[in-house]
Design an enzyme around this catalytic site. Sequence first.
Site, PDB file in Angstrom:
ATOM      1  N   HIS A 144       1.039  -1.109   0.043  1.00 26.46           N
ATOM      2  CA  HIS A 144       0.007   0.077  -0.026  1.00 26.46           C
ATOM      3  C   HIS A 144       0.881   1.360   0.047  1.00 26.46           C
ATOM      4  O   HIS A 144       1.718   1.386   0.709  1.00 26.46           O
ATOM      5  CB  HIS A 144      -0.839   0.006   1.291  1.00 26.46           C
ATOM      6  N   ASP A 187     -15.258   2.994   8.098  1.00 29.39           N
ATOM      7  CA  ASP A 187     -13.972   4.013   7.825  1.00 29.39           C
ATOM      8  C   ASP A 187     -14.621   5.082   6.508  1.00 29.39           C
ATOM      9  O   ASP A 187     -14.233   6.166   6.525  1.00 29.39           O
ATOM     10  CB  ASP A 187     -12.789   3.244   7.016  1.00 29.39           C
ATOM     11  N   ARG A 214     -14.405  13.363   8.390  1.00 27.67           N
ATOM     12  CA  ARG A 214     -13.176  13.912   8.612  1.00 27.67           C
ATOM     13  C   ARG A 214     -12.751  15.204   7.725  1.00 27.67           C
ATOM     14  O   ARG A 214     -12.354  15.967   7.955  1.00 27.67           O
ATOM     15  CB  ARG A 214     -11.956  12.996   8.693  1.00 27.67           C
ATOM     16  N   SER A 216      -7.491   4.245   9.551  1.00 26.84           N
ATOM     17  CA  SER A 216      -8.233   4.102   8.402  1.00 26.84           C
ATOM     18  C   SER A 216      -7.633   3.419   7.382  1.00 26.84           C
ATOM     19  O   SER A 216      -8.192   2.669   6.813  1.00 26.84           O
ATOM     20  CB  SER A 216      -8.344   5.783   7.839  1.00 26.84           C
ATOM     21  N   LYS A 224      -8.779  -1.074   6.133  1.00 24.52           N
ATOM     22  CA  LYS A 224      -9.174  -1.490   4.812  1.00 24.52           C
ATOM     23  C   LYS A 224      -8.119  -2.505   4.334  1.00 24.52           C
ATOM     24  O   LYS A 224      -8.285  -3.710   3.909  1.00 24.52           O
ATOM     25  CB  LYS A 224      -8.917  -0.189   3.798  1.00 24.52           C
TER      26      LYS A 224
HETATM   27  N1  URA Z   1      -5.850   7.422   3.241  1.00 18.61           N
HETATM   28  C1  URA Z   1      -6.961   6.782   3.824  1.00 18.61           C
HETATM   29  O1  URA Z   1      -7.428   5.796   3.413  1.00 18.61           O
HETATM   30  N2  URA Z   1      -7.274   7.292   4.956  1.00 18.61           N
HETATM   31  C2  URA Z   1      -6.725   8.374   5.721  1.00 18.61           C
HETATM   32  O2  URA Z   1      -7.136   8.858   6.607  1.00 18.61           O
HETATM   33  C3  URA Z   1      -5.668   9.199   4.974  1.00 18.61           C
HETATM   34  C4  URA Z   1      -5.401   8.579   3.785  1.00 18.61           C
END
Ligand code: URA
Length: 443
Positions: free
Chosen positions: A82, A161, A168, A183, A187
């Site tokens: 990632h 999320d 957010r 966050s 995932k």
């Molecule tokens: N990418 C995400 O998936 N979440 C965040 O909070 C910031 C970047």
Amino acid sequence: MQMYDIILKKRNGEALTKEEIYYFIDCYTKDTIPDYQVSALLMAIYFQKMNDEETAYITEAMMNSGEIIDLSMIEGIKVDKHSTGGVGDKTTIALGPIIAACGVPVAKMSGRGLGHTGGTIDKLESIPGFSVNISKEDFINNVNKIKFAITAQTNNLAPADKKLYSLRDVTGTVENISLIASSIMSKKLALGTNAIVLDVKTGNGAFMKNIDDSFLLAKKMVNIGTKMDRKTIALITDMNQPLGYAIGNALEVKEVIDLLNSNGPEDLKELCIALGSQMLILAKKAETKELAREMIEDVINSGAALNIFKEFVKQQGGDLSYIENPELLVKVQDVFTLKSDTTGYINEIKADIVGECTLLLGAGRTLIESKIDLSVGLVLNKKVGDYVKKGEDLAYIYSNDTIKRDQCINKLKSAYIIKEDMPILRPLILGIVTKDNTKKFKK
Ligand code: URA
């Protein structure tokens, strides 16, 4: 349990319990608490922060808010990669076939982009016919057959999320390291891979501008992954200038094909080797970084990685003639050459400004629903440290709209700092974070 009490507790600087965190995430997912209370809690978290335990609980709660993808039908150790995102970052598209050609299954779930260029899926959709809308069965079969497949992130992956991130975004509470780490990791963890390699970008074109914050974010994410029984490591990598030369969806896919034809940019190749080596080590395919490097160079030089890429495109409906002739991918009305108006060494190519230029041209989205132009973008002719003479080409602007192109020209000029002196070059890989160790290389 009352949301009001949870808000007060965090506002007063106390740590929340697992039950309190699960309560707030569950209720928010089910819409039984209002946005205004969740916004207040997020702001309290923003100022009072969360400790490592709270961060692990919120990650786990968000991960469990939706579907957990079972990849046990895929043979072998599955390693995910990632990136926190950067300008010209096409590494995932290159690494997939490279790692698959080394014998490690790559089952990737990617998203669309919001910001300077599209995400991995948008980039791949610049190949006519290519689709990520494949069934779960086909996704798993493809990985078992050719070791590489990409599908779109489902709406039911960490839905808490999804809601929280949108909130957010509009309440000024994105930039909190625990919230970012949880966050991203919720995932990643909902996808059943065995190990995770994180590329935490740092610099003006990255989400994290400051190197110390980038290390902190990396450490938090590695701690979360480790606590959840996934082998996790993070590299901190430079994003003060774009990665490679191409920025824009089809242009980036073309650059990946160049790399797989042993003709790609050095920095992109080095990053693929650095991240890919960690993936091969975690997958137990290589014992050392040196051996992993050899394996990666071999599958690029032999064409094995390119062959997997072709198979992957074919399996997902893409037209292979575009991979054989990648220049066909880019369909623009105009290519403008930006020339240098001074002589000297390129000291900076500000990645954030370059990113804004591609957004201006239409290569990225400002809203989820925006339509993007997959062909437009920029190709740099020089990188930081290169010498340029007055009148020499700095970059090429690929556009389909002359007004946007003209706005881009002026903006792009401001991305360059050219001086008489050669700059001190910042290394591409700035550090590595593992569960036991943080190594910082030269800044
Ligand atoms: N990418 C995400 O998936 N979440 C965040 O909070 C910031 C970047």
